[in-house]
Design a protein around this motif. Structure first.
Motif, PDB file in Angstrom:
ATOM      1  N   GLU A  71     -18.581   6.275 -23.842  1.00 29.17           N
ATOM      2  CA  GLU A  71     -18.484   5.197 -22.857  1.00 29.17           C
ATOM      3  C   GLU A  71     -17.656   5.720 -21.688  1.00 29.17           C
ATOM      4  N   LEU A  72     -18.311   5.935 -20.556  1.00 23.52           N
ATOM      5  CA  LEU A  72     -17.650   6.605 -19.442  1.00 23.52           C
ATOM      6  C   LEU A  72     -18.307   6.202 -18.130  1.00 23.52           C
ATOM      7  N   ASP A  73     -17.497   5.802 -17.156  1.00 19.72           N
ATOM      8  CA  ASP A  73     -17.983   5.576 -15.799  1.00 19.72           C
ATOM      9  C   ASP A  73     -18.021   6.920 -15.076  1.00 19.72           C
ATOM     10  N   ILE A  74     -19.205   7.330 -14.671  1.00 18.54           N
ATOM     11  CA  ILE A  74     -19.400   8.657 -14.091  1.00 18.54           C
ATOM     12  C   ILE A  74     -19.641   8.526 -12.593  1.00 18.54           C
ATOM     13  N   PRO A  75     -18.868   9.223 -11.770  1.00 16.71           N
ATOM     14  CA  PRO A  75     -19.062   9.117 -10.321  1.00 16.71           C
ATOM     15  C   PRO A  75     -20.364   9.765  -9.868  1.00 16.71           C
ATOM     16  N   GLU A  76     -20.778   9.416  -8.666  1.00 17.23           N
ATOM     17  CA  GLU A  76     -21.959  10.036  -8.073  1.00 17.23           C
ATOM     18  C   GLU A  76     -21.705  11.522  -7.844  1.00 17.23           C
ATOM     19  N   ALA A  77     -22.770  12.288  -7.920  1.00 18.94           N
ATOM     20  CA  ALA A  77     -22.658  13.728  -7.703  1.00 18.94           C
ATOM     21  C   ALA A  77     -22.391  14.038  -6.233  1.00 18.94           C
ATOM     22  N   ILE A  78     -21.808  15.192  -6.000  1.00 17.56           N
ATOM     23  CA  ILE A  78     -21.709  15.742  -4.653  1.00 17.56           C
ATOM     24  C   ILE A  78     -22.665  16.926  -4.569  1.00 17.56           C
ATOM     25  N   SER A  79     -22.827  17.483  -3.386  1.00 15.15           N
ATOM     26  CA  SER A  79     -23.745  18.606  -3.222  1.00 15.15           C
ATOM     27  C   SER A  79     -23.121  19.899  -3.737  1.00 15.15           C
ATOM     28  N   VAL A  83     -21.335  17.448 -15.699  1.00 12.17           N
ATOM     29  CA  VAL A  83     -22.125  18.514 -15.085  1.00 12.17           C
ATOM     30  C   VAL A  83     -23.381  17.870 -14.504  1.00 12.17           C
ATOM     31  N   TYR A  84     -23.670  18.169 -13.228  1.00 11.58           N
ATOM     32  CA  TYR A  84     -24.819  17.600 -12.525  1.00 11.58           C
ATOM     33  C   TYR A  84     -25.775  18.717 -12.110  1.00 11.58           C
ATOM     34  N   ASP A  85     -27.071  18.414 -12.099  1.00 16.77           N
ATOM     35  CA  ASP A  85     -28.034  19.403 -11.622  1.00 16.77           C
ATOM     36  C   ASP A  85     -28.203  19.297 -10.109  1.00 16.77           C
ATOM     37  N   ALA A  86     -29.120  20.084  -9.557  1.00 20.42           N
ATOM     38  CA  ALA A  86     -29.286  20.159  -8.105  1.00 20.42           C
ATOM     39  C   ALA A  86     -29.753  18.843  -7.497  1.00 20.42           C
ATOM     40  N   GLU A  87     -30.370  17.984  -8.306  1.00 24.40           N
ATOM     41  CA  GLU A  87     -30.820  16.673  -7.821  1.00 24.40           C
ATOM     42  C   GLU A  87     -29.762  15.588  -8.014  1.00 24.40           C
ATOM     43  N   GLY A  88     -28.622  15.949  -8.574  1.00 19.84           N
ATOM     44  CA  GLY A  88     -27.547  14.988  -8.789  1.00 19.84           C
ATOM     45  C   GLY A  88     -27.620  14.249 -10.104  1.00 19.84           C
ATOM     46  N   ALA A  89     -28.559  14.626 -10.977  1.00 13.93           N
ATOM     47  CA  ALA A  89     -28.663  13.986 -12.289  1.00 13.93           C
ATOM     48  C   ALA A  89     -27.603  14.546 -13.231  1.00 13.93           C
ATOM     49  N   VAL A  90     -27.077  13.682 -14.091  1.00 15.60           N
ATOM     50  CA  VAL A  90     -26.067  14.107 -15.061  1.00 15.60           C
ATOM     51  C   VAL A  90     -26.750  14.863 -16.203  1.00 15.60           C
TER      52      VAL A  90
END
Length: 247
Positions: free
Chosen positions: A90-98, A228-235
């Motif tokens: 259970e974790l609130d995950i911030p939006e990815a950056i570039s 960890v996020y991929d190049a599209e910003g997906a977790v």
């Protein structure tokens, strides 16, 4: 308490086998990196696991995993040094950056100036890239850090994906640096518990962003999140962790 009988620890049926953390994969001097060690035990239980580290993980000697379908323990001689169980994160995950933003943050990593464990496999500035991960997470905002990451092909599994040990290692130290940034911690802190989740495979040679962020503090106990996020910003993977400030 002796651990010669696996049924004394876990409900049957159980499996047992030997594992080893090579010297290379250290965190604090003389002990295994917390994230690497967590996955070494937790990978037997699926993609969403809580691991509690109870003692330093010894390096370069055989230790024993005793597991069933939903829980496991790591045993060194007669001592239980870690435990794991299936658990929901259970974790609130911030939006990815570039990736470019993460690379800029990497350049301002606080550990370049002062590092409690400069030989850490994950974030140590005293390790050559290729011999260590060189995952240097610099500040984005108070208590939030990030780094660019391109996983090395050395850690690819037979399925062509990055091994869980390396993923959990990437989910380990960035949280600590978020806590250090948020609370101005000067002494060393060590991982006590990690609950991680794998959402998508991670592949060698591709671009990823790793972020860590502080969540709270209660005395010597500190909580944080990492992803960890991929190049599209997906977790691709995420973890919530409790760290302990050493006296």
């Amino acid at each position: 308490m002796p651990y010669s009988n696996a049924a004394e620890i876990l409900e049957t049926p159980v499996t047992t086998h030997e594992v080893r953390v090579p010297n290379r994969f250290n965190g604090p001097p003389g002990s295994g990196n917390g994230g690497w060690s967590a996955a070494l035990l937790g990978k037997h239980l699926g993609p969403e696991v809580e691991v509690t580290l109870k003692r330093p993980i010894p390096l370069d000697r055989d230790i024993r995993v005793i597991a069933n379908g939903s829980s496991a323990v790591l045993v060194d001689g007669d001592s239980e040094i870690a435990s794991a169980r299936s658990a929901e994160l259970e974790l609130d995950i911030p939006e990815a950056i570039s990736f470019a933003e993460a690379a800029r943050a990497r350049a301002t990593f606080a550990g370049y100036q002062d590092h409690p464990f400069p030989k850490c496999f994950v974030c140590g500035t005293g390790r050559c890239c290729g011999e260590g991960m060189c995952l240097f997470t610099g500040p984005l905002d108070k208590g939030i850090v990030a780094s660019s990451w391109v996983p090395d092909a050395e850690f690819v599994t037979e399925e062509g994906e990055i091994a869980p040990e390396l993923i959990c290692a990437a989910l380990d130290c960035p949280g600590a640096w978020g806590l250090i940034d948020r609370y101005g911690i000067e002494g060393p802190i060590v991982l006590g518990r990690m609950t991680y989740r794998f959402d998508k495979p991670i592949y060698a040679g591709e671009r990823y962003v790793v972020m860590g962020w502080a969540q709270g503090r209660e005395g010597r106990k500190l909580s944080c999140g990492t992803a960890v996020y991929d190049a599209e910003g997906a977790v691709c993977a995420a973890a919530g962790a409790t760290w302990i400030e050493l006296r």
